[in-house]
Design a protein around this motif. Structure first.
Motif, PDB file in Angstrom:
ATOM      1  N   MET A  26     -39.533   8.170  40.736  1.00  0.00           N
ATOM      2  CA  MET A  26     -40.918   7.957  40.318  1.00  0.00           C
ATOM      3  C   MET A  26     -41.097   8.230  38.830  1.00  0.00           C
ATOM      4  N   VAL A  27     -40.454   9.283  38.337  1.00  0.00           N
ATOM      5  CA  VAL A  27     -40.542   9.607  36.909  1.00  0.00           C
ATOM      6  C   VAL A  27     -39.897   8.504  36.076  1.00  0.00           C
ATOM      7  N   SER A  29     -39.462   5.403  36.907  1.00  0.00           N
ATOM      8  CA  SER A  29     -40.273   4.184  36.992  1.00  0.00           C
ATOM      9  C   SER A  29     -41.451   4.242  36.030  1.00  0.00           C
ATOM     10  N   ALA A  30     -42.088   5.413  35.942  1.00  0.00           N
ATOM     11  CA  ALA A  30     -43.213   5.571  35.017  1.00  0.00           C
ATOM     12  C   ALA A  30     -42.745   5.424  33.573  1.00  0.00           C
ATOM     13  N   LYS A  31     -41.597   6.037  33.244  1.00  0.00           N
ATOM     14  CA  LYS A  31     -41.058   5.921  31.884  1.00  0.00           C
ATOM     15  C   LYS A  31     -40.632   4.487  31.577  1.00  0.00           C
ATOM     16  N   ARG A  33     -42.015   1.697  32.765  1.00  0.00           N
ATOM     17  CA  ARG A  33     -43.207   0.902  32.447  1.00  0.00           C
ATOM     18  C   ARG A  33     -43.675   1.159  31.024  1.00  0.00           C
ATOM     19  N   LYS A  34     -43.641   2.423  30.611  1.00  0.00           N
ATOM     20  CA  LYS A  34     -44.044   2.771  29.245  1.00  0.00           C
ATOM     21  C   LYS A  34     -43.080   2.157  28.226  1.00  0.00           C
ATOM     22  N   ASN A  37     -43.617  -1.615  27.885  1.00  0.00           N
ATOM     23  CA  ASN A  37     -44.776  -1.909  27.037  1.00  0.00           C
ATOM     24  C   ASN A  37     -44.439  -1.732  25.564  1.00  0.00           C
ATOM     25  N   HIS A 252     -33.937   3.801  31.401  1.00  0.00           N
ATOM     26  CA  HIS A 252     -34.893   4.112  32.462  1.00  0.00           C
ATOM     27  C   HIS A 252     -34.743   3.142  33.638  1.00  0.00           C
ATOM     28  N   THR A 256     -33.772   4.297  37.353  1.00  0.00           N
ATOM     29  CA  THR A 256     -34.627   3.925  38.482  1.00  0.00           C
ATOM     30  C   THR A 256     -33.800   3.328  39.609  1.00  0.00           C
TER      31      THR A 256
END
Length: 298
Positions: A26-27, A29-31, A33-34, A37, A252, A256
């Motif tokens: 989960m961590v 995956s969040a990183k 996405r960031k 972007n 990342h 993931t």
């Protein structure tokens, strides 16, 4: 056959590990996405800047006066800028790029060319130090937290070394974020930059077709070559930062996928252990019932 206590202990251990891998997934995956972007926004700017260079040159080979190596000092070697992560648990991410970097080092060694390795990331630095190629400086922070100012300083240092004749060639070796499931290792020339980079994928700059030469379309002041010489250092500094973001996104993504695979394998193992525990428990209960029945018959 393992005892019920041993199986129960293994089930508890696997369950505990699953909590860790799920949290790490989960961590990551969040990183991811960031990071996606960040690289997406940066590529839009890079495309525009390189499109300006393309318009100025009209697609012709580039000749940058500001970036020509000095003719007074003979070039002494090659610089490799190799990118990795600071931590593990990301599958073959680090192993692939380290393997490619060592192969390139051996290639230049066989040709008798001195090599200087700029290791971006702790894993690369440790591997290169063991191979006898310590990094000129510690770039651990640069890998963990990509920063444009530090990336620009590195780009400026490499450009100065190239123009002063310390290096005849500078190459970049890194893992490119192509998709969440695919991060190929890339080896590309950073200097000398004789032409604009070609199109690799949607993240790469797209050059418009059918462009007229810049001097037939725009009024350029003071002159085209001066503008090119001003823009090129910016493009080179931006390239280092873009590769940092690209490598971070690839890291990342790899983590993931690795944590998802570990979680899936853990769930499969947990099911097998649970089934084995239930079978062993049922067999024990059956044996106890048979013992009771045998005692009652006596």
């Amino acid at each position: 056959m393992a005892s019920l206590k041993e199986i129960k202990g293994r089930i508890a251990s696997v369950s505990s590990t699953l909590k860790i891998t799920s949290a790490m997934k989960m961590v990551a995956s969040a990183k991811l996405r960031k990071a996606q972007n960040a690289i997406g926004n940066m590529v839009a700017y890079q495309r525009g800047l390189q499109q300006i260079l393309s318009d100025l040159t009209g697609g012709a080979p580039l000749s940058f006066g500001a970036m020509r190596p000095s003719e007074d000092v003979p070039a002494s070697g090659v610089a490799l800028v190799c990118f990795s992560s600071n931590s593990s648990l990301c599958g073959a991410f680090n192993a692939n790029v380290i393997r490619e970097a060592l192969a390139v080092v051996r290639e230049y060694e066989a040709a008798g060319t001195p090599v200087t390795v700029y290791s971006i990331g702790r894993k690369m630095a440790d591997a290169m130090r063991k191979a006898g190629y310590p990094s000129p400086a510690d770039y651990t922070q640069l890998s963990g937290h990509p920063n444009y100012a530090e990336a620009a300083n590195l780009g400026r240092e490499l450009a100065e070394a190239f123009t002063q004749g310390r290096f005849s060639r500078v190459e970049l070796i890194y893992n490119h974020f192509k998709s969440t499931a695919h991060q190929p290792t890339v080896r590309e020339t950073y200097l000398p930059m004789t032409e604009l980079p070609g199109e690799m994928d949607p993240f790469e700059p797209q050059v418009r077709e059918g462009n007229a030469p810049a001097d037939e379309t725009f009024i350029i002041e003071p002159d085209k070559q001066t503008q090119i010489d001003l823009l090129l250092p910016k493009v080179l500094r931006l390239k280092i930062y873009t590769v940092l973001l690209d490598s971070a996104a690839a890291e990342h993504a790899a983590r993931t996928v690795a944590m998802q695979t570990a979680t899936d394998n853990g769930n499969d193992l947990l099911q097998q252990l649970t089934l084995e525990y239930n079978k062993s428990r049922q067999a024990k209960i059956t044996a106890e019932i048979l013992d009771l029945e045998g005692g009652s018959l006596e």
